[in-house]
Design a protein around this motif. Structure first.
Motif, PDB file in Angstrom:
ATOM      1  N   HIS A 111    -131.565 -86.639 -26.569  1.00 37.63           N
ATOM      2  CA  HIS A 111    -133.135 -86.279 -25.990  1.00 37.63           C
ATOM      3  C   HIS A 111    -132.265 -85.014 -25.576  1.00 37.63           C
ATOM      4  CE1 HIS A 111    -136.038 -85.925 -22.608  1.00 37.63           C
ATOM      5  NE2 HIS A 111    -136.928 -86.349 -23.510  1.00 37.63           N
ATOM      6  N   ARG A 112    -131.054 -84.332 -25.217  1.00 35.40           N
ATOM      7  CA  ARG A 112    -130.819 -83.194 -25.058  1.00 35.40           C
ATOM      8  C   ARG A 112    -130.682 -82.917 -25.885  1.00 35.40           C
ATOM      9  NH1 ARG A 112    -127.793 -83.561 -19.100  1.00 35.40           N
ATOM     10  NH2 ARG A 112    -128.251 -85.454 -18.792  1.00 35.40           N
ATOM     11  N   ALA A 113    -129.981 -82.750 -26.430  1.00 35.48           N
ATOM     12  CA  ALA A 113    -129.709 -81.813 -27.613  1.00 35.48           C
ATOM     13  C   ALA A 113    -131.061 -81.262 -28.527  1.00 35.48           C
ATOM     14  CB  ALA A 113    -128.825 -82.558 -29.004  1.00 35.48           C
ATOM     15  N   MET A 114    -132.403 -82.868 -28.197  1.00 32.85           N
ATOM     16  CA  MET A 114    -133.890 -82.328 -28.971  1.00 32.85           C
ATOM     17  C   MET A 114    -134.579 -81.411 -28.868  1.00 32.85           C
ATOM     18  SD  MET A 114    -134.476 -85.482 -31.372  1.00 32.85           S
ATOM     19  CE  MET A 114    -135.571 -85.271 -31.589  1.00 32.85           C
ATOM     20  N   ASN A 115    -133.961 -81.293 -27.770  1.00 32.12           N
ATOM     21  CA  ASN A 115    -135.157 -80.363 -25.938  1.00 32.12           C
ATOM     22  C   ASN A 115    -134.659 -79.392 -25.322  1.00 32.12           C
ATOM     23  OD1 ASN A 115    -137.169 -82.372 -25.707  1.00 32.12           O
ATOM     24  ND2 ASN A 115    -135.761 -83.251 -24.675  1.00 32.12           N
ATOM     25  N   ARG A 116    -133.923 -78.851 -26.677  1.00 30.08           N
ATOM     26  CA  ARG A 116    -133.345 -77.478 -25.545  1.00 30.08           C
ATOM     27  C   ARG A 116    -133.859 -76.468 -25.994  1.00 30.08           C
ATOM     28  NH1 ARG A 116    -127.383 -75.487 -27.258  1.00 30.08           N
ATOM     29  NH2 ARG A 116    -127.839 -74.211 -25.707  1.00 30.08           N
TER      30      ARG A 116
ATOM     31  N   ILE B 168    -124.708 -82.979 -37.203  1.00 33.27           N
ATOM     32  CA  ILE B 168    -125.861 -81.950 -37.693  1.00 33.27           C
ATOM     33  C   ILE B 168    -126.097 -81.275 -35.767  1.00 33.27           C
ATOM     34  CG2 ILE B 168    -129.004 -81.832 -36.990  1.00 33.27           C
ATOM     35  CD1 ILE B 168    -128.457 -84.523 -38.719  1.00 33.27           C
ATOM     36  N   VAL B 169    -125.552 -81.909 -34.448  1.00 32.49           N
ATOM     37  CA  VAL B 169    -126.549 -81.398 -33.783  1.00 32.49           C
ATOM     38  C   VAL B 169    -125.126 -80.315 -32.823  1.00 32.49           C
ATOM     39  CG1 VAL B 169    -126.078 -81.545 -30.661  1.00 32.49           C
ATOM     40  CG2 VAL B 169    -127.015 -83.901 -32.488  1.00 32.49           C
ATOM     41  N   PRO B 170    -123.928 -80.537 -33.628  1.00 28.81           N
ATOM     42  CA  PRO B 170    -123.139 -78.553 -33.175  1.00 28.81           C
ATOM     43  C   PRO B 170    -124.048 -78.016 -33.846  1.00 28.81           C
ATOM     44  CG  PRO B 170    -121.657 -80.689 -33.449  1.00 28.81           C
ATOM     45  CD  PRO B 170    -122.883 -81.315 -33.871  1.00 28.81           C
ATOM     46  N   ASP B 171    -124.520 -78.323 -35.348  1.00 29.05           N
ATOM     47  CA  ASP B 171    -124.806 -77.015 -36.046  1.00 29.05           C
ATOM     48  C   ASP B 171    -126.134 -76.196 -35.640  1.00 29.05           C
ATOM     49  OD1 ASP B 171    -124.973 -75.133 -37.789  1.00 29.05           O
ATOM     50  OD2 ASP B 171    -126.767 -76.495 -38.691  1.00 29.05           O
ATOM     51  N   ALA B 172    -126.713 -77.244 -34.845  1.00 26.82           N
ATOM     52  CA  ALA B 172    -128.215 -77.252 -34.363  1.00 26.82           C
ATOM     53  C   ALA B 172    -127.528 -76.792 -33.010  1.00 26.82           C
ATOM     54  CB  ALA B 172    -128.568 -78.360 -33.612  1.00 26.82           C
ATOM     55  N   ASP B 173    -127.682 -76.817 -32.147  1.00 29.57           N
ATOM     56  CA  ASP B 173    -125.998 -75.364 -30.569  1.00 29.57           C
ATOM     57  C   ASP B 173    -125.525 -74.832 -30.695  1.00 29.57           C
ATOM     58  OD1 ASP B 173    -127.130 -77.896 -29.786  1.00 29.57           O
ATOM     59  OD2 ASP B 173    -124.836 -79.130 -28.717  1.00 29.57           O
TER      60      ASP B 173
END
Length: 708
Positions: free
Chosen positions: A694-699, A639-644
Motif C-alpha cells: 500500500h505504501r509503495a503504490m501510493n507514493r 519491482i518496488v525498488p525500481d519504482a522507488d
C-alpha cells in the motif's frame, strides 16, 4: 401559424453605466422566460435585448396574441368519499364541485383513476390560455422586479399621472415612457406609473423627430437610429465605438493604437447613445511622468482612450468618445483638452514631489499606518514580511538574494505614503518601482517592489525574478497566516482580505516557477514570524487545508477530473511544483490495462488496513507459506525498488508504470490467500505485506481514488 413580434421598451433617465449591460440582458431574459412560461412564446422565439443610457428594451419574435387552452385534471377525493353505495354524489362531492363552478350533474362525468392504493375522482376541465395583455402585464412586472439594480431610488410620479392613487415609485432611475407593441398594435399594459403606447424619444439634442412614433415592433432599432439618432443595441453601439477608435488611431498614424480595455469600452458604451470618436492631445512634457499614471487618470477620471505607439509607449494623443456629432468638433476637442490638462498637471506635481524623498526615508511613516487592529501597523507588518522573505530567500539562494529580498521587503510598502499612490491607490507597487530606480536601487530590488503584489488576479503575470518571488510569497503568506491566526477566515462570498486570491498566488508561484520549497515549511516560517499574534488553535492546519482546496479547484478548472485531483492531492505533496508531474503520471497510469484492477485492489487493501490498526510494514519471510503470498513478496522485491528509484528521480510516470507489473501477483494473492488467518503471526505478517504494498503504490498518488 406565424405570430407577430413583440417590442417592449422602458424609457428612463440616465442609467448607471457600469450596470447597464447586465440590466439590458436581465430585462429581456426574464421577459422572454415569463412569456414562454405562459405559453405566449415558444422555444423558437428569439430575443434581442437593447440597452442605451436612457432605455431598456426587448424584441421577442413569434409571440402569440393568446396562449393555447390547457386541459386540466384535478384530483377531488377518493371514490369511497365522493360517491355513495348507489353511485350518487355525496354532499362532500357536491360542495367540492360547487367550489369549482360545477353542479351535481357533473358527478356523472368525473373520471376515475387509481391514486396509490385507492381509486380517486378527477375533475377534467379546460383552462383558458392567457391573453397577451394579461400575460405581458405579468411578465413585465416580473422583469422589472428581477432587474439586478445596484441601488434603488424612490421618486414622485408626475402630476396628471394616468394611474390615480399612485404617489411614488421605486426604480433604478425615474421612468418616463413605456412602449409595448405586438406587431403594429399597442398592448395595453402598465408599469411604474406609466401606460403603454408607441411613442419613445431619441437623442436629447440631435434627434430628427421628437417623439419618435414607432410603426411596429420590428421598426424599433431602425427608427431610433434614423429619426432618433440613437444606436439602441448595446453590442451594436460597442462595435461602432471600437470601429471608430481603430479608424481614428489609423488616421493619427505612426502605428498608434488605442489602449485595449474591455471594461472601459463597456462603460463608455453605456454613457453614449450616438458615439463620435475625436482625436485630442496634450503637451509632450507630461510624458516625463510614468505612463501608468497618465493612463490611469485619463481612463478612470475622464473615460478617455490613450493612444500607444507601435512599441506600446504612451503618446501625447488620446481619443474621446463624444455623444454628439457637430459639424465643427473643435469646441468639443478643445474642451476635453482643457479638462485633462489639470489632471495631468496634478500627476506631474505628485511625481515631482514624491521624488524629493527617498523610499528609505519613508519607512518610519509606516508605523503610523494601521494595517489591522489585531495585527498592528504597516511598519510592524513590514518587519514580519522581512523575516519571512529572508528565510525564503535562504532556501532559494545565497547571501546576495537574502540581502536584496530583505531590502525589497523593507521598502515594498513605502509608496503607500506617497502623494501619487494616495491619489491613485491602483498604482501601489508600480510607483514604488519608479521611485526605487530614481533612488539608485538595483533593478532586482526595484522590480520586486512592484512585483510583490503579483499575481493580482486570475491570469496575471508572476514576479519577474527570485527577489520578487521571495517577497511576494512572504507578503501573501504573512497575510494568510495572520488572518487565519486571528480567525478572520473567508465565508461564502465574503473575502475582504482576498485570502483566496493570495492562496492561489502562492500556489501559482510554487508550481509555475518550480520552486524547491515545502508548503508546510513556508507556513511554519510565516507562523514563527507572527509569533504571539496567532490566537487560533490549529491555524496552520486550517490554512494548509485551505491552500490545498484552492489548488484542487485550480486543477479542476484546468481540466483535471475530480478523481485525478483527489488521487494526486490525497498524499498532500509538500512540493507543489511536483503536482503537474504527478497529475501527468496518474493520467498515463489510468490508460494502462492494469490500472482498474490495481486501483480496485489498492482500495481493498486500504479498507483492510483501516480495520487493522495493529498492522505495520514489516514482513517475516519465514511466515510466508502460501505460494501466492511468496510470489507477491518476490515480485515486490524486484519491482518496488525500481519504482522507488524512479520516484526519487522525479520520474513519476515511470514509477507508476513500473508498479503496473504487480497486477497479476496482487490478483493471485487475493484469490489464494486468507489475510485474516486465525494464527495471529500469520495474520500480522500478511497485513504487513499489504501495508508495504500500500505504501509503495501510493507514493505518487492515492491510486484507490481512481477506483470506480
Amino acid at each position: 401559424m406565424t405570430h407577430p413580434n413583440l417590442l417592449v421598451e422602458l424609457f428612463v433617465e440616465e442609467l448607471p453605466p457600469k450596470a447597464l449591460k447586465k440590466l439590458g440582458q436581465a430585462f429581456g431574459e426574464v421577459l422572454l422566460t415569463q412569456l414562454r412560461a405562459q405559453g405566449l412564446a415558444d422555444a423558437a422565439s428569439l430575443l434581442t435585448s437593447y440597452a442605451s443610457p436612457r432605455r431598456l428594451a426587448a424584441h421577442v419574435t413569434h409571440v402569440a396574441p393568446r396562449a393555447a387552452d390547457k386541459p386540466v385534471s384535478q384530483k377531488l377525493m377518493p371514490v369511497s368519499v365522493g360517491l355513495d353505495a348507489a353511485g350518487n354524489a355525496t354532499p362532500a362531492l357536491v360542495k367540492k364541485l360547487a367550489a369549482l363552478g360545477a353542479d351535481a350533474s357533473a358527478a356523472a362525468s368525473l373520471k376515475r383513476a387509481q391514486d396509490g392504493k385507492a381509486e380517486a375522482l378527477f375533475y377534467e376541465s379546460v383552462l383558458p390560455g392567457a391573453t397577451l395583455a394579461d400575460g405581458l402585464q405579468k411578465a413585465l412586472l416580473e422583469a422589472i422586479a428581477k432587474l439586478p439594480i445596484p441601488k434603488v431610488m424612490s421618486y414622485q410620479l408626475e402630476s396628471g399621472c394616468e394611474l390615480p392613487g399612485w404617489t411614488s415609485v421605486s426604480f433604478v432611475r425615474p421612468a418616463h415612457g413605456l412602449v409595448a407593441l405586438h406587431g403594429g398594435e399597442v398592448v395595453p399594459v402598465q408599469a411604474l406609473g406609466l401606460v403603454s403606447g408607441r411613442e419613445t424619444h431619441g437623442h436629447r439634442f440631435e434627434a430628427a423627430a421628437d417623439p419618435v412614433v414607432l410603426k411596429n415592433a420590428d421598426s424599433y432599432a431602425l427608427q431610433l437610429e434614423e429619426e432618433g439618432a440613437v444606436i439602441a443595441g448595446f453590442e451594436a453601439r460597442r462595435a461602432e465605438i471600437a470601429r471608430q477608435l481603430a479608424l481614428a488611431a489609423e488616421q493619427v498614424g505612426g502605428g498608434a493604437e488605442p489602449i485595449q480595455d474591455d471594461a472601459l469600452l463597456d462603460e463608455v458604451t453605456a454613457l453614449v447613445e450616438r458615439p463620435n470618436v475625436l482625436v485630442c492631445g496634450f503637451e509632450a512634457e507630461f510624458l516625463e511622468v510614468p505612463q501608468e499614471c497618465l493612463i490611469l487618470t485619463m481612463k478612470a477620471n475622464q473615460k478617455y482612450f490613450p493612444l500607444l505607439d507601435a512599441k506600446g509607449r504612451l503618446t501625447n494623443r488620446f481619443l474621446v468618445v463624444s455623444n454628439i456629432r457637430p459639424q465643427d468638433a473643435s469646441a468639443v476637442t478643445g474642451g476635453n483638452e482643457r479638462v485633462v490638462r489639470p489632471r495631468l498637471a496634478d500627476a506631474k506635481f505628485f511625481f515631482d514631489q514624491d521624488r524629493r524623498k527617498t523610499l528609505a526615508s519613508r519607512v518610519p511613516q509606516l508605523a503610523k499606518v494601521v494595517y489591522h487592529n489585531k495585527l498592528g501597523t504597516q511598519g510592524e507588518r513590514v518587519e514580519r514580511v522581512r523575516a519571512i522573505a529572508t528565510a525564503i530567500a535562504a532556501e532559494m539562494g545565497g547571501a546576495d538574494l537574502i540581502a536584496q529580498a530583505d531590502q525589497a521587503a523593507l521598502l515594498a510598502k513605502t509608496d503607500l505614503v506617497t502623494d501619487m499612490v494616495g491619489e491613485f491607490p491602483e498604482l501601489q507597487g508600480v510607483m514604488g518601482r519608479y521611485y526605487a530606480l530614481h533612488d539608485g536601487l538595483p533593478a532586482p530590488v526595484a522590480d520586486a517592489i512592484e512585483d510583490h503584489y503579483k499575481p493580482r488576479f486570475a491570469g496575471d503575470e508572476l514576479p519577474r525574478g527570485p527577489v520578487g518571488l521571495a517577497v511576494a510569497l512572504a507578503d501573501k503568506l504573512e497575510t494568510l497566516v495572520g488572518m487565519f491566526g486571528i480567525g478572520n477566515l473567508p465565508t461564502g462570498d465574503r473575502d475582504p482580505f482576498a485570502l483566496r486570491r493570495h492562496a492561489l498566488g502562492v500556489v501559482r508561484m510554487l508550481i509555475e516557477r518550480d520552486l524547491p520549497l515545502r508548503l508546510s515549511a513556508l507556513v511554519g516560517i510565516a507562523a514563527k514570524a507572527m509569533g504571539p499574534l496567532l490566537t487560533q488553535a490549529d491555524a496552520q492546519g486550517q490554512l494548509l487545508d485551505f491552500v490545498y482546496d484552492r489548488l484542487a479547484g485550480l486543477l479542476r478548472e484546468q481540466g483535471a477530473s475530480a478523481q485525478e485531483v483527489d488521487a494526486v492531492l490525497g498524499p498532500r505533496p509538500e512540493r507543489l511544483a511536483e503536482v503537474p508531474k504527478r497529475l501527468a503520471a496518474v493520467r498515463a497510469f489510468a490508460q494502462l490495462p492494469e490500472a482498474p484492477a490495481l486501483a480496485a485492489a489498492n482500495k481493498r487493501i486500504g479498507n483492510i488496513l483501516k480495520k487493522s490498526p495493529e498492522a505495520d510494514a514489516h514482513v517475516t519471510t519465514a511466515l510466508l507459506r502460501e505460494p501466492a503470498e511468496l510470489a507477491l513478496y518476490e515480485a515486490m522485491r524486484k519491482i518496488v525498488p525500481d519504482a522507488d528509484a524512479k520516484f526519487d528521480a522525479g520520474d513519476y510516470t515511470a514509477s507508476l508504470q513500473a508498479l503496473a507489473a504487480l497486477r497479476a501477483p496482487v490478483d493471485a494473492f487475493f484469490d489464494g490467500v486468507m489475510v485474516n488467518a486465525e494464527e495471529a503471526d500469520l495474520r500480522l505478517n500478511r497485513l504487513g505485506l499489504l501495508d508495504s504494498l500500500h505504501r509503495a503504490m501510493n507514493r505518487v498518488a492515492l491510486l484507490e481514488r481512481l477506483a470506480g
